[in-house]
Design an enzyme around this catalytic site. Structure first.
Site, PDB file in Angstrom:
ATOM      1  CG  ASP A  46       9.748   3.507   2.114  1.00 21.86           C
ATOM      2  OD1 ASP A  46      10.805   2.983   1.735  1.00 21.86           O
ATOM      3  OD2 ASP A  46       8.761   2.834   2.495  1.00 21.86           O
ATOM      4  CE1 TYR A  51       3.913  -0.950   2.620  1.00 16.93           C
ATOM      5  CE2 TYR A  51       4.755   1.248   2.172  1.00 16.93           C
ATOM      6  CZ  TYR A  51       4.906   0.004   2.755  1.00 16.93           C
ATOM      7  OH  TYR A  51       6.032  -0.265   3.480  1.00 16.93           O
ATOM      8  CE  LYS A  76       9.494  -0.529   1.528  1.00 24.24           C
ATOM      9  NZ  LYS A  76       8.405   0.467   1.517  1.00 24.24           N
ATOM     10  CG  HIS A 109       7.580  -5.327   0.781  1.00 21.69           C
ATOM     11  ND1 HIS A 109       6.497  -4.561   0.423  1.00 21.69           N
ATOM     12  CD2 HIS A 109       7.805  -5.036   2.086  1.00 21.69           C
ATOM     13  CE1 HIS A 109       6.094  -3.848   1.459  1.00 21.69           C
ATOM     14  NE2 HIS A 109       6.877  -4.119   2.485  1.00 21.69           N
TER      15      HIS A 109
END
Length: 274
Positions: A46, A51, A76, A109
């Site tokens: 994931d 990120y 996401k 998200h």
């Protein structure tokens, strides 16, 4: 090597009940962490555009020697890219960074209700699903009102809602909503970023089972039916976190952990985070 059970989503696609999360893992450490996870038996990874480590995930997947269909990759869409055209462009960028032909699960998200772009975004997600570029679509951090709006106005019910969920924040009402509508509950921060691992209730249960506190909390999630994605960059912990399928908590253990609920958020409130 642990065998992770699958959960069947509302469109028939299956995903492993336990996966590996890379939130806050620096890009330069991601490839090694994901490689360790894949070697330990994880098959679900994931990540998210925000990120900044999709490329590291992609490199680890490419180098793993595993067949693509053996893996379940989630990413996401970040808030600034919400909207129909921008979501489609952002998906292309994520896919390119991952080096993949498709992703297994694509999530919005956050709802960011003040922006009110998530309905248009969901239209783009439905297109990606119809075009076969994603196998399932879902959301993250959505509250019942946000979910109800999608259910009322669109053809595809979200397959997954990934929410902050741990013994200190159990989101019972939201989980019951998911159950009524066939939405899988996936827990991010399943260990409350370690904040609950010194709780006497959890350490006592861990001692009795000869397990780590983290293993006990992950087992609690699994027995509730949640999907979990614990994160670590420590090889030993990565391996320990998947070794949770050869013991079971008693009803008394479950009840004792469930009694720890106190509305404790480690992340933002989805109703006000924009």
């Amino acid at each position: 090597m642990s065998s992770v059970p699958d959960i069947t989503l509302n469109n028939g696609v299956t995903m492993p009940q336990l996966g590996f999360g890379v939130f806050q893992v620096p890009e330069e450490e991601t490839e090694a962490a994901v490689t360790t996870a894949l070697e330990a038996g994880y098959r679900s990874i994931d990540t998210a555009a925000v990120y900044g480590n999709e490329a590291g995930v992609g490199r680890a997947v490419a180098a793993s020697g595993l067949r693509r269909e053996e893996l379940f990759v989630t990413t996401k869409l970040w808030n600034e890219q919400q909207g129909y055209d921008s979501a489609l462009a952002a998906f292309d960028a994520s896919l390119s960074r991952l080096g993949l032909d498709y992703v297994d699960l694509y999530l919005i998200h956050w709802p960011t209700p003040a922006r009110d772009r998530y309905p248009d975004t969901w239209r783009a997600f439905e297109k990606l699903l119809a075009d076969g570029r994603v196998r399932a679509i879902g959301v993250s951090n959505f509250q019942p009102a946000h979910l109800q709006r999608l259910i009322d106005h669109f053809g595809v019910v979200p397959a997954v809602n990934q929410i902050e969920l741990h013994p200190g924040l159990q989101q019972k009402e939201l989980r019951e909503f998911h159950a009524r509508h066939g939405i899988v509950t996936e827990a991010w921060s399943p260990l409350a970023q370690g904040a609950l691992l010194t709780e006497e209730t959890i350490t006592r249960i861990a001692e009795r089972h000869g397990r780590t506190p983290a293993q006990v909390v992950l087992r609690w999630h699994l027995q509730l039916g949640n999907v979990v994605i614990p994160k670590s960059v420590t090889p030993e912990r990565i391996r320990q976190n998947i070794e949770v399928f050869d013991f079971a908590l008693s009803d008394e253990d479950i009840d004792a952990i469930t009694a720890l609920d106190r509305g404790m958020r480690t992340g933002p409130d989805p109703d006000t985070f924009n």
